[in-house]
Design a protein around this motif. Sequence first.
Motif, PDB file in Angstrom:
ATOM      1  N   GLY A  15     -35.820  -4.047   8.147  1.00 24.24           N
ATOM      2  CA  GLY A  15     -35.691  -3.841   6.717  1.00 24.24           C
ATOM      3  C   GLY A  15     -36.627  -2.767   6.193  1.00 24.24           C
ATOM      4  O   GLY A  15     -37.343  -2.100   6.953  1.00 24.24           O
ATOM      5  N   SER A  16     -36.601  -2.610   4.872  1.00 25.68           N
ATOM      6  CA  SER A  16     -37.381  -1.563   4.213  1.00 25.68           C
ATOM      7  C   SER A  16     -38.155  -2.126   3.026  1.00 25.68           C
ATOM      8  O   SER A  16     -37.747  -3.106   2.411  1.00 25.68           O
ATOM      9  CB  SER A  16     -36.466  -0.445   3.706  1.00 25.68           C
ATOM     10  OG  SER A  16     -35.770   0.175   4.760  1.00 25.68           O
ATOM     11  N   LEU A  17     -39.265  -1.485   2.748  1.00 18.72           N
ATOM     12  CA  LEU A  17     -40.050  -1.748   1.546  1.00 18.72           C
ATOM     13  C   LEU A  17     -40.600  -0.436   1.029  1.00 18.72           C
ATOM     14  O   LEU A  17     -40.821   0.502   1.810  1.00 18.72           O
ATOM     15  CB  LEU A  17     -41.219  -2.689   1.830  1.00 18.72           C
ATOM     16  CG  LEU A  17     -40.943  -4.189   1.978  1.00 18.72           C
ATOM     17  CD1 LEU A  17     -42.221  -4.901   2.416  1.00 18.72           C
ATOM     18  CD2 LEU A  17     -40.412  -4.782   0.702  1.00 18.72           C
ATOM     19  N   ARG A  18     -40.843  -0.380  -0.260  1.00 16.85           N
ATOM     20  CA  ARG A  18     -41.474   0.796  -0.854  1.00 16.85           C
ATOM     21  C   ARG A  18     -42.708   0.352  -1.618  1.00 16.85           C
ATOM     22  O   ARG A  18     -42.601  -0.411  -2.579  1.00 16.85           O
ATOM     23  CB  ARG A  18     -40.521   1.510  -1.800  1.00 16.85           C
ATOM     24  CG  ARG A  18     -41.028   2.866  -2.278  1.00 16.85           C
ATOM     25  CD  ARG A  18     -40.178   3.421  -3.383  1.00 16.85           C
ATOM     26  NE  ARG A  18     -40.397   4.851  -3.607  1.00 16.85           N
ATOM     27  CZ  ARG A  18     -40.173   5.458  -4.758  1.00 16.85           C
ATOM     28  NH1 ARG A  18     -39.732   4.773  -5.804  1.00 16.85           N
ATOM     29  NH2 ARG A  18     -40.368   6.769  -4.876  1.00 16.85           N
ATOM     30  N   LEU A  19     -43.845   0.825  -1.175  1.00 16.60           N
ATOM     31  CA  LEU A  19     -45.105   0.550  -1.856  1.00 16.60           C
ATOM     32  C   LEU A  19     -45.386   1.650  -2.872  1.00 16.60           C
ATOM     33  O   LEU A  19     -45.094   2.822  -2.628  1.00 16.60           O
ATOM     34  CB  LEU A  19     -46.257   0.470  -0.861  1.00 16.60           C
ATOM     35  CG  LEU A  19     -46.106  -0.517   0.295  1.00 16.60           C
ATOM     36  CD1 LEU A  19     -47.384  -0.520   1.150  1.00 16.60           C
ATOM     37  CD2 LEU A  19     -45.776  -1.897  -0.188  1.00 16.60           C
ATOM     38  N   SER A  20     -45.967   1.245  -3.988  1.00 14.90           N
ATOM     39  CA  SER A  20     -46.378   2.190  -5.014  1.00 14.90           C
ATOM     40  C   SER A  20     -47.849   1.982  -5.321  1.00 14.90           C
ATOM     41  O   SER A  20     -48.357   0.855  -5.222  1.00 14.90           O
ATOM     42  CB  SER A  20     -45.570   1.994  -6.296  1.00 14.90           C
ATOM     43  OG  SER A  20     -44.201   2.197  -6.080  1.00 14.90           O
ATOM     44  N   CYS A  21     -48.499   3.036  -5.727  1.00 15.10           N
ATOM     45  CA  CYS A  21     -49.914   2.953  -6.098  1.00 15.10           C
ATOM     46  C   CYS A  21     -50.111   3.831  -7.319  1.00 15.10           C
ATOM     47  O   CYS A  21     -49.993   5.061  -7.224  1.00 15.10           O
ATOM     48  CB  CYS A  21     -50.795   3.397  -4.944  1.00 15.10           C
ATOM     49  SG  CYS A  21     -52.559   3.419  -5.335  1.00 15.10           S
ATOM     50  N   ALA A  22     -50.402   3.205  -8.443  1.00 13.70           N
ATOM     51  CA  ALA A  22     -50.621   3.929  -9.686  1.00 13.70           C
ATOM     52  C   ALA A  22     -52.105   4.158  -9.885  1.00 13.70           C
ATOM     53  O   ALA A  22     -52.917   3.249  -9.702  1.00 13.70           O
ATOM     54  CB  ALA A  22     -50.048   3.136 -10.857  1.00 13.70           C
TER      55      ALA A  22
END
Length: 127
Positions: A15-22
Amino acid sequence: VQLQACGGGLVQAGGSLRLSCAASGRAFSSYNMGWFRQAPGKERELVAAIMWSGSSTYYADSVKGRFTISRDNAKDTVFLQMNNLKPEDTAVYYCAADKSLTWRTITTMKAPEFGSWGQGTQVTVSS
């Protein structure tokens, strides 16, 4: 610079995941950014980094071809797209920012000491 990461979770292998960092604070666009991970009982390691301008990227051998780091300097955000996830990718993932280390140092050390860190986000990959 203050960093806030999100996007972790539980996913099946493949599967896939997308991490974000603001980021908040001053001059995000002047910072080199990195994503690190630390699995239980293991040392923290750098998995991907992106130069302040976005013109260069670095990936650990274990994630090459599967992970993609990117940044949007207009939105003060860095991303980590993770595809074809494997159980061995299970770890707490951290985003980090630095403007002191050279790019050569960042890309030749397993765990370069970035200056600013966000809280971790857990990624769990089930088999």
